[in-house]
Design a protein around this motif. Structure first.
Motif, mmCIF file in Angstrom:
data_model
loop_
_atom_site.group_PDB
_atom_site.id
_atom_site.type_symbol
_atom_site.label_atom_id
_atom_site.label_comp_id
_atom_site.label_asym_id
_atom_site.label_seq_id
_atom_site.Cartn_x
_atom_site.Cartn_y
_atom_site.Cartn_z
ATOM 1 N N ARG A 184 0.209 11.951 -2.822
ATOM 2 C CA ARG A 184 -0.174 13.287 -2.352
ATOM 3 C C ARG A 184 -0.063 14.282 -3.505
ATOM 4 O O ARG A 184 0.964 14.377 -4.165
ATOM 5 C CB ARG A 184 0.728 13.742 -1.207
ATOM 6 C CG ARG A 184 0.384 15.166 -0.735
ATOM 7 C CD ARG A 184 1.226 15.611 0.411
ATOM 8 N NE ARG A 184 2.628 15.716 0.003
ATOM 9 C CZ ARG A 184 3.622 15.978 0.854
ATOM 10 N NH1 ARG A 184 3.387 16.114 2.134
ATOM 11 N NH2 ARG A 184 4.853 16.071 0.409
ATOM 12 N N LYS A 206 -4.883 6.703 -1.110
ATOM 13 C CA LYS A 206 -4.191 5.429 -0.955
ATOM 14 C C LYS A 206 -4.307 4.635 -2.246
ATOM 15 O O LYS A 206 -5.346 4.668 -2.911
ATOM 16 C CB LYS A 206 -4.840 4.672 0.209
ATOM 17 C CG LYS A 206 -4.266 3.311 0.468
ATOM 18 C CD LYS A 206 -4.874 2.701 1.708
ATOM 19 C CE LYS A 206 -6.309 2.361 1.502
ATOM 20 N NZ LYS A 206 -6.906 1.579 2.571
ATOM 21 N N VAL A 232 -4.579 13.586 -0.368
ATOM 22 C CA VAL A 232 -3.807 12.366 -0.159
ATOM 23 C C VAL A 232 -4.748 11.190 -0.360
ATOM 24 O O VAL A 232 -5.841 11.159 0.216
ATOM 25 C CB VAL A 232 -3.192 12.311 1.257
ATOM 26 C CG1 VAL A 232 -2.421 11.018 1.453
ATOM 27 C CG2 VAL A 232 -2.290 13.516 1.508
ATOM 28 N N THR A 238 0.839 -1.189 0.000
ATOM 29 C CA THR A 238 0.000 0.000 0.000
ATOM 30 C C THR A 238 0.875 1.239 0.000
ATOM 31 O O THR A 238 1.841 1.325 0.762
ATOM 32 C CB THR A 238 -0.920 0.006 1.229
ATOM 33 O OG1 THR A 238 -1.707 -1.192 1.206
ATOM 34 C CG2 THR A 238 -1.829 1.210 1.233
ATOM 35 N N MET A 276 0.844 5.785 -0.615
ATOM 36 C CA MET A 276 0.054 7.001 -0.533
ATOM 37 C C MET A 276 0.510 7.967 -1.627
ATOM 38 O O MET A 276 1.714 8.128 -1.841
ATOM 39 C CB MET A 276 0.216 7.667 0.833
ATOM 40 C CG MET A 276 -0.072 6.756 2.013
ATOM 41 S SD MET A 276 -1.703 6.058 2.009
ATOM 42 C CE MET A 276 -2.645 7.444 2.568
#
Length: 115
Positions: free
Chosen positions: A97, A110, A108, A93, A95
């Motif tokens: 941004r 995922k 942001v 996983t 992130m």
């Protein structure tokens, strides 16, 4: 409502994450940002950016918050698509941004990456 009474309390929660969804869209003030993985890349698409064609920063972080990649994007007509090269990343996983310097704008989201 399940817990053990006493000096400390234990709360029990249950939730389920979808295993089929690889990109989670985020919507705020008409701005839509989505990310998905395909063929050693993480594709990011944003629409509805009202700041015109000005520079935005786009970053990729691991789940621990360590910045892995960063670039500048210039939307055209309020949108852009960008592909991070994920060939060297492990499955997991991450992130994404999207932000604009010296403003309060930041999104942001995922994304799951599977080799």
């Amino acid at each position: 409502g399940e817990y053990v009474a006493g000096g400390k309390k234990t709360y029990i929660y249950s939730f389920k994450l979808s295993s089929t969804q690889v990109g989670i869209p985020s919507v705020n003030n008409g701005v839509q940002v989505s990310a998905s993985e395909m063929e050693n890349s993480i594709f990011v698409k944003a629409t509805g950016l009202t700041t015109g064609n000005e520079k935005h920063n786009l970053d990729l972080f691991d789940i621990n918050g360590r910045k892995l990649m960063s670039t500048e994007v210039y939307p055209v007509n309020g949108e852009f698509t960008y592909a991070f090269d994920a060939a060297g990343l492990a499955s997991g996983t991450y992130m994404v941004r999207l932000g604009k310097m010296n403003t309060s704008f930041q999104k942001v989201i995922k994304v799951s990456y599977v080799k």
